[in-house]
Design an enzyme around this catalytic site. Sequence first.
Site, PDB file in Angstrom:
ATOM      1  N   ASP A   1       4.726   0.208  12.016  1.00 11.06           N
ATOM      2  CA  ASP A   1       3.488  -0.404  11.502  1.00 11.06           C
ATOM      3  C   ASP A   1       3.327  -1.850  11.946  1.00 11.06           C
ATOM      4  O   ASP A   1       2.292  -2.460  11.684  1.00 11.06           O
ATOM      5  CB  ASP A   1       3.459  -0.338   9.971  1.00 11.06           C
ATOM      6  CG  ASP A   1       3.354   1.087   9.489  1.00 11.06           C
ATOM      7  OD1 ASP A   1       3.603   1.340   8.302  1.00 11.06           O
ATOM      8  OD2 ASP A   1       3.059   1.974  10.322  1.00 11.06           O
TER       9      ASP A   1
ATOM     10  N   LYS B   1       0.849  -1.206   0.000  1.00 10.35           N
ATOM     11  CA  LYS B   1       0.000   0.000   0.000  1.00 10.35           C
ATOM     12  C   LYS B   1       0.875   1.244   0.000  1.00 10.35           C
ATOM     13  O   LYS B   1       0.649   2.169  -0.782  1.00 10.35           O
ATOM     14  CB  LYS B   1      -0.878   0.009   1.238  1.00 10.35           C
ATOM     15  CG  LYS B   1      -1.469   1.359   1.606  1.00 10.35           C
ATOM     16  CD  LYS B   1      -2.382   1.323   2.807  1.00 10.35           C
ATOM     17  CE  LYS B   1      -1.672   1.588   4.091  1.00 10.35           C
ATOM     18  NZ  LYS B   1      -1.414   3.016   4.389  1.00 10.35           N
ATOM     19  N   ASN B   2       1.931   1.231   0.859  1.00  6.48           N
ATOM     20  CA  ASN B   2       2.724   2.448   1.065  1.00  6.48           C
ATOM     21  C   ASN B   2       3.730   2.703  -0.041  1.00  6.48           C
ATOM     22  O   ASN B   2       4.491   3.665   0.021  1.00  6.48           O
ATOM     23  CB  ASN B   2       3.397   2.408   2.436  1.00  6.48           C
ATOM     24  CG  ASN B   2       2.350   2.508   3.541  1.00  6.48           C
ATOM     25  OD1 ASN B   2       1.196   2.845   3.276  1.00  6.48           O
ATOM     26  ND2 ASN B   2       2.742   2.193   4.756  1.00  6.48           N
TER      27      ASN B   2
ATOM     28  N   CYS C   1      -4.427  12.517  12.507  1.00  6.78           N
ATOM     29  CA  CYS C   1      -5.271  11.313  12.578  1.00  6.78           C
ATOM     30  C   CYS C   1      -5.084  10.722  13.972  1.00  6.78           C
ATOM     31  O   CYS C   1      -4.413  11.296  14.822  1.00  6.78           O
ATOM     32  CB  CYS C   1      -4.874  10.326  11.486  1.00  6.78           C
ATOM     33  SG  CYS C   1      -3.292   9.561  11.806  1.00  6.78           S
TER      34      CYS C   1
ATOM     35  N   ARG D   1      -8.672  -0.471   4.356  1.00  2.23           N
ATOM     36  CA  ARG D   1      -7.833   0.526   3.689  1.00  2.23           C
ATOM     37  C   ARG D   1      -6.476  -0.044   3.320  1.00  2.23           C
ATOM     38  O   ARG D   1      -5.840   0.411   2.385  1.00  2.23           O
ATOM     39  CB  ARG D   1      -7.638   1.742   4.603  1.00  2.23           C
ATOM     40  CG  ARG D   1      -8.872   2.590   4.756  1.00  2.23           C
ATOM     41  CD  ARG D   1      -8.566   3.865   5.440  1.00  2.23           C
ATOM     42  NE  ARG D   1      -7.262   4.319   5.021  1.00  2.23           N
ATOM     43  CZ  ARG D   1      -6.313   4.718   5.888  1.00  2.23           C
ATOM     44  NH1 ARG D   1      -6.551   4.685   7.171  1.00  2.23           N
ATOM     45  NH2 ARG D   1      -5.151   5.130   5.463  1.00  2.23           N
TER      46      ARG D   1
ATOM     47  N   ARG E   1       0.686  14.258  12.456  1.00  3.49           N
ATOM     48  CA  ARG E   1       1.039  13.998  11.048  1.00  3.49           C
ATOM     49  C   ARG E   1       1.346  15.317  10.316  1.00  3.49           C
ATOM     50  O   ARG E   1       0.773  15.644   9.302  1.00  3.49           O
ATOM     51  CB  ARG E   1      -0.091  13.244  10.346  1.00  3.49           C
ATOM     52  CG  ARG E   1      -0.605  12.030  11.054  1.00  3.49           C
ATOM     53  CD  ARG E   1       0.414  10.923  11.283  1.00  3.49           C
ATOM     54  NE  ARG E   1       0.904  10.293  10.088  1.00  3.49           N
ATOM     55  CZ  ARG E   1       0.312   9.279   9.478  1.00  3.49           C
ATOM     56  NH1 ARG E   1      -0.806   8.817   9.957  1.00  3.49           N
ATOM     57  NH2 ARG E   1       0.836   8.739   8.406  1.00  3.49           N
TER      58      ARG E   1
HETATM   59  C1  EPZ Z   1       4.393   6.607   6.087  1.00  5.72           C
HETATM   60  O1  EPZ Z   1       3.706   7.675   6.714  1.00  5.72           O
HETATM   61  C2  EPZ Z   1       3.403   5.451   6.047  1.00  5.72           C
HETATM   62  N1  EPZ Z   1       2.216   5.833   5.299  1.00  5.72           N
HETATM   63  C3  EPZ Z   1       2.999   5.073   7.465  1.00  5.72           C
HETATM   64  O2  EPZ Z   1       2.164   3.922   7.367  1.00  5.72           O
HETATM   65  C4  EPZ Z   1       4.251   4.681   8.255  1.00  5.72           C
HETATM   66  O3  EPZ Z   1       3.895   4.396   9.570  1.00  5.72           O
HETATM   67  C5  EPZ Z   1       5.245   5.862   8.219  1.00  5.72           C
HETATM   68  O4  EPZ Z   1       5.534   6.204   6.846  1.00  5.72           O
HETATM   69  C6  EPZ Z   1       6.541   5.520   8.924  1.00  5.72           C
HETATM   70  O5  EPZ Z   1       7.116   4.413   8.322  1.00  5.72           O
HETATM   71  C7  EPZ Z   1       2.284   5.857   3.941  1.00  5.72           C
HETATM   72  O6  EPZ Z   1       3.315   5.632   3.337  1.00  5.72           O
HETATM   73  C8  EPZ Z   1       1.006   6.209   3.219  1.00  5.72           C
HETATM   74  P1  EPZ Z   1       6.709   9.907   8.169  1.00  5.72           P
HETATM   75  P2  EPZ Z   1       4.369   9.169   6.704  1.00  5.72           P
HETATM   76  O7  EPZ Z   1       6.663  11.141   7.339  1.00  5.72           O
HETATM   77  O8  EPZ Z   1       5.058   9.394   5.408  1.00  5.72           O
HETATM   78  C9  EPZ Z   1       6.473  13.167  11.658  1.00  5.72           C
HETATM   79  C10 EPZ Z   1       0.337   2.557   7.776  1.00  5.72           C
HETATM   80  O9  EPZ Z   1      -0.092   2.017   8.803  1.00  5.72           O
HETATM   81  N2  EPZ Z   1       6.553  14.148  10.568  1.00  5.72           N
HETATM   82  O10 EPZ Z   1       7.908   9.020   8.083  1.00  5.72           O
HETATM   83  O11 EPZ Z   1       3.328  10.120   7.131  1.00  5.72           O
HETATM   84  C11 EPZ Z   1       5.170  12.379  11.596  1.00  5.72           C
HETATM   85  O12 EPZ Z   1       4.136  13.078  12.250  1.00  5.72           O
HETATM   86  C12 EPZ Z   1       0.802   3.999   7.838  1.00  5.72           C
HETATM   87  O13 EPZ Z   1       0.435   2.021   6.651  1.00  5.72           O
HETATM   88  C13 EPZ Z   1       6.663  15.494  10.892  1.00  5.72           C
HETATM   89  O14 EPZ Z   1       6.671  15.877  12.055  1.00  5.72           O
HETATM   90  O15 EPZ Z   1       5.437   8.994   7.868  1.00  5.72           O
HETATM   91  C14 EPZ Z   1       5.542  11.107  12.299  1.00  5.72           C
HETATM   92  O16 EPZ Z   1       5.466  11.319  13.693  1.00  5.72           O
HETATM   93  C15 EPZ Z   1       0.647   4.611   9.214  1.00  5.72           C
HETATM   94  N3  EPZ Z   1       6.752  16.396   9.875  1.00  5.72           N
HETATM   95  C16 EPZ Z   1       6.990  10.891  11.885  1.00  5.72           C
HETATM   96  O17 EPZ Z   1       7.466  12.169  11.452  1.00  5.72           O
HETATM   97  C17 EPZ Z   1       6.735  16.014   8.557  1.00  5.72           C
HETATM   98  O18 EPZ Z   1       6.823  16.892   7.667  1.00  5.72           O
HETATM   99  C18 EPZ Z   1       7.167   9.886  10.747  1.00  5.72           C
HETATM  100  O19 EPZ Z   1       6.396  10.339   9.682  1.00  5.72           O
HETATM  101  C19 EPZ Z   1       6.605  14.644   8.259  1.00  5.72           C
HETATM  102  C20 EPZ Z   1       6.540  13.723   9.274  1.00  5.72           C
END
Ligand code: EPZ
Length: 442
Positions: free
Chosen positions: A315, A24-25, A124, A407, A129
Amino acid sequence: MAQEIIVVHGNNTLTGTVSASGAKNSALKLMAASILARGECVIRNVPLISDIDVMSDVLVELGARVDRNGHAGRDEHVLTIDTSGIDSFETPYELVSKMRASIAVLGPLIGRFGRAFVAMPGGCQIGARKIDMHLRGLEALGVVFSVEHGYLRAETPSGLIGAHIVLDFPSVGATENAMMAAVVAEGETVIANAAREPEIVDLANMLNDMGARVSGAGGSIITIEGVPLESLHPCDHTTVSDRIEAGTFLVGGALTGGPVTVKNIDPSFLRMALAKLREMGCKVEEGPDSITVSRTEPLRPVEIQTLPHPGFPTDLQAQFMLLAACAQGTSVITENVFENRFMFAAELARMGAEISIEDHHSLVRGGRPLQGAPVSSTDLRAGAALVLAGIVADGETRVHKISHIDRGYEDYVGKLRSLGADVSRQLPYRNHRATVRVETED
Ligand code: EPZ
C-alpha cells in the site's frame, strides 16, 4: 453532480505536523467483529472516510444500529454499534460490490448464526482479489459453502469445530475471517502462516476485549481457544492509527525535504518503509508515537520488494515509486502481493516519469523533473501519490476519480494544506452536468 477533482499547484514544499487518523484496514474489520456480541460496541478513532459509511450500511442492512457520533458525545470518530437488532445473515450484492472489504462480515456472521449468505466480491483494478483462502480456512472449521447466483451460501451442519489451518499465503482477509469464526468454534484453532499486520493484532485485541481467547496475533502462528458465543460481550475499543496514511505523508516530507512530522503513529508499524527512506538519503527521527522525515541531499535510488508485513507494504508501493522517479539514478520496485498494481506508473509517466514494467518488476529511471498534468486515480494509494506528485511537479495537476482517495484518506486535502500544499477540491468544468458516480472497490 459531477465528481470533484483535486487541483494541485506544484513547485511547492511540505513542512509541519499532521496527525494520523484511525486505520481504515482495521476499523472495517472491528466493525464486522462487533456482529459477534449482542449489545452496544463502541469503536473509537474511526476515520471519517467513505468505506466506513459503506460498512455501516452493511451492518444496518443486517439489522444493527450504527451511530456515528456515539454516546461519547460530539466526536464523529466514535462509532456506537448496537447489534441487538441483527436478525439477518445476508449481505446484498449492491453493498458488497461497492466495497469488497464487506467480505469481512462472512466470519462473524457464521460465528453468530452458524450460516451466512454473502454476495461474492468482484475483483478490482489491482487484481482478481480471490477469496479461496478465506473459504478454505472456514471449511477447515466445518463450514460448507455453495455458490448460488453470485452469492456464497455458508452453512455449518456440525457446528464450528476448532482446526489446524495453514494458509497458502499470509492473507490479511483470510486470517481475519478465520479468526472471527474460530473464536466461537468448539476447541482449539491454530492458524499457521497467518498475516502479521498491525491491524491483525488490533482485531485480536478487540476480540479478546469481547471475551475471546486469541493469542499469538502479530506472529505467523495464531492460537484461538473457542468460547461459547453467548460469553462474548460488547466492548469499547480504540482503533490503531493508519500506518499507510502516515507513510503517505512521510513520503511527502521525503519528496520536498520537509521536515514533516506525523504524530499519533507507532514507528514500529513502519520499520521497512522507514528503512527505505533512510536508504534513499532521508533523515528519519522516531518518537514514542511520532515520526519526522527531512532531507537535505538528493534522493538516492532504491530497490523495493513488496511483501506481507513486516515486509515492505504494497500500500506504499505507488508512493515510493514517485520518490524513485525523483531520485538520482535507477530504482527497481517489485510488486509481489497484487498481480496488477503498477497502473500508477502509467499516470506518473504522463507527468514525465520514465518507468518500464516487466511483469512484476518496474524500472524507474529517476531524475527527470515532473510536469503537472491531468491524471486519474487508479486505486486509493495511487490517487494519494498522484496528489503528492502534483506538489513537486512544475505547473498544475488535476487529479480525477478522487472518490478512490476519499475511501481511505480522511481530509487528505485539508491535511496537505496544513503542511503548506496548494491543493483544493474543485468541480472539473463550468457547466458540470449530473454524472453517474462510479462506485469503487477496495
Ligand atoms: C488487505 O486486503 C487490505 N485491505 C489491502 O489494502 C492490502 O493491500 C492487503 O490487505 C495486503 O496488505 C483491507 O484490509 C480492507 P490479502 P486483502 O488477502 O485482505 C491474494 C488498501 O489500499 N488472495 O492479504 O484483500 C490477493 O488477491 C487496500 O488499503 C488470494 O489469492 O489482502 C492478493 O493478491 C488495497 N486468495 C494477495 O493474496 C485469497 O483468498 C494478498 O491479499 C485471499 C487473498
